[in-house]
Design an enzyme around this catalytic site. Sequence first.
Site, PDB file in Angstrom:
ATOM      1  N   LYS A  80      48.938  84.085  43.237  1.00  0.00           N
ATOM      2  CA  LYS A  80      50.220  83.593  43.727  1.00  0.00           C
ATOM      3  C   LYS A  80      51.171  84.767  43.825  1.00  0.00           C
ATOM      4  O   LYS A  80      51.502  85.402  42.822  1.00  0.00           O
ATOM      5  CB  LYS A  80      50.766  82.540  42.769  1.00  0.00           C
ATOM      6  CG  LYS A  80      52.130  81.998  43.168  1.00  0.00           C
ATOM      7  CD  LYS A  80      52.524  80.850  42.270  1.00  0.00           C
ATOM      8  CE  LYS A  80      53.908  80.350  42.614  1.00  0.00           C
ATOM      9  NZ  LYS A  80      54.266  79.207  41.762  1.00  0.00           N
TER      10      LYS A  80
ATOM     11  N   LYS B 236      48.077  81.745  47.513  1.00  0.00           N
ATOM     12  CA  LYS B 236      49.366  81.221  47.951  1.00  0.00           C
ATOM     13  C   LYS B 236      50.358  82.350  48.131  1.00  0.00           C
ATOM     14  O   LYS B 236      50.438  83.201  47.249  1.00  0.00           O
ATOM     15  CB  LYS B 236      49.856  80.251  46.878  1.00  0.00           C
ATOM     16  CG  LYS B 236      51.220  79.683  47.079  1.00  0.00           C
ATOM     17  CD  LYS B 236      51.615  78.906  45.865  1.00  0.00           C
ATOM     18  CE  LYS B 236      53.024  78.417  46.079  1.00  0.00           C
ATOM     19  NZ  LYS B 236      53.578  77.808  44.910  1.00  0.00           N
TER      20      LYS B 236
HETATM   21  C1  PBG Z   1      56.304  76.842  40.876  1.00  0.00           C
HETATM   22  C2  PBG Z   1      55.945  76.579  42.282  1.00  0.00           C
HETATM   23  C3  PBG Z   1      56.575  77.089  43.410  1.00  0.00           C
HETATM   24  C4  PBG Z   1      55.879  76.585  44.504  1.00  0.00           C
HETATM   25  C5  PBG Z   1      54.880  75.750  44.031  1.00  0.00           C
HETATM   26  N1  PBG Z   1      54.918  75.770  42.641  1.00  0.00           N
HETATM   27  C6  PBG Z   1      57.800  77.940  43.539  1.00  0.00           C
HETATM   28  C7  PBG Z   1      57.833  79.290  43.000  1.00  0.00           C
HETATM   29  O1  PBG Z   1      56.874  79.796  42.431  1.00  0.00           O
HETATM   30  O2  PBG Z   1      58.899  79.899  43.106  1.00  0.00           O
HETATM   31  C8  PBG Z   1      56.197  76.903  45.929  1.00  0.00           C
HETATM   32  C9  PBG Z   1      55.620  75.968  46.930  1.00  0.00           C
HETATM   33  C10 PBG Z   1      56.187  76.095  48.284  1.00  0.00           C
HETATM   34  O3  PBG Z   1      56.966  77.002  48.622  1.00  0.00           O
HETATM   35  O4  PBG Z   1      55.828  75.238  49.093  1.00  0.00           O
HETATM   36  N2  PBG Z   1      56.169  75.745  40.082  1.00  0.00           N
END
Ligand code: PBG
Length: 326
Positions: free
Chosen positions: A195, A249
């Site tokens: 991520k 992601k």
């Molecule tokens: C954190 C989380 C995020 C997203 C999914 N889980 C935000 C982040 O890490 O700042 C982002 C998902 C998206 O942008 O669609 N719990």
Amino acid sequence: MSFPLTRPRRLRIKESTRELVREFRVSKNDLVMPLFVREDIKAKVPIQSMPGIFQFPLKEAVEEARAIEGLGIKAVLLFGIPALKDKKASQAYAGDGIIQQALREIKKAAPGLTLIADTCLCEYTADGQCGIFKNGAVDNDASLELLAKTALSQAEAGADLVAPSAMLDGQVAVLRELLDQEEFFHTGILSYAVKYASAFYGPFREAAGSQDNFKGDRKNHQMDPANLREALREAQADAEEGADLLMVKPAWNNLDVLAALRANFPLPLAAYSVSGEYAMLKLAGQAGYFAEEAAVKELLTSIKRAGADVIITYYAREAVERGWID
Ligand code: PBG
């Protein structure tokens, strides 16, 4: 011999022939629909930066999940937005927290759906951080304990898969250990293994209700988008810690990472086409700058071609409902 030797266009002349030789197809079996369940509302609230996407009160979230099951989509990814945010993210692991209530109710109403719970603290902490924030960074080991408690309470409420998304070291291991200790042997872990600290999560902050309280960035724990070899290390660690699926992601700008994981790991792979990807497609589509349906299908097919088995997309419901995807 006459020129040219090969004519790939022979297979492109007719639609039927193109269908016949098509290598990758996205099906509704591949898709996961994210759902935001918010505690302090009575009617659904539209997310301005993501037209067509809403925060739902519990009752409407349950109806939405039933509709999604009815369309033949196999899974939802649930995010909870609690009425109360505090220092210790207590609503993340409260037995009657909004996400736990949603899991229980949706399990009853739509038993055929795979329920995936996002396991993170950012929607639940007063400062919007993904864990306990100390000295300018998320305190890894202090936060792990809370994440494991959160995953356990999600499993108890009926989550089929928990999805740790905080990008803390060792998070898959501590979740697996506690789940097994409490005999949730069959609750799987969909790990947000790779991520990146991405600008494309912007619209999600509004959806998850952390746009006002969260200041700064998540670079101290999420990955630097410049790194590829590090993605393999992250995936390796999570595979060894017991992840059942690995995720990359955002999806769109990291297809090379997805392909690298596909080549190196036998685990099922998920790709999360994030809020910013949705916003770009939706807004440009609505403006008529390109054909939305074709653009959405092209993107999802590219994600599959790069190696994803599972695609998390805010378009899941709409694409199936409008017959864009069978
Ligand atoms: C954190 C989380 C995020 C997203 C999914 N889980 C935000 C982040 O890490 O700042 C982002 C998902 C998206 O942008 O669609 N719990």
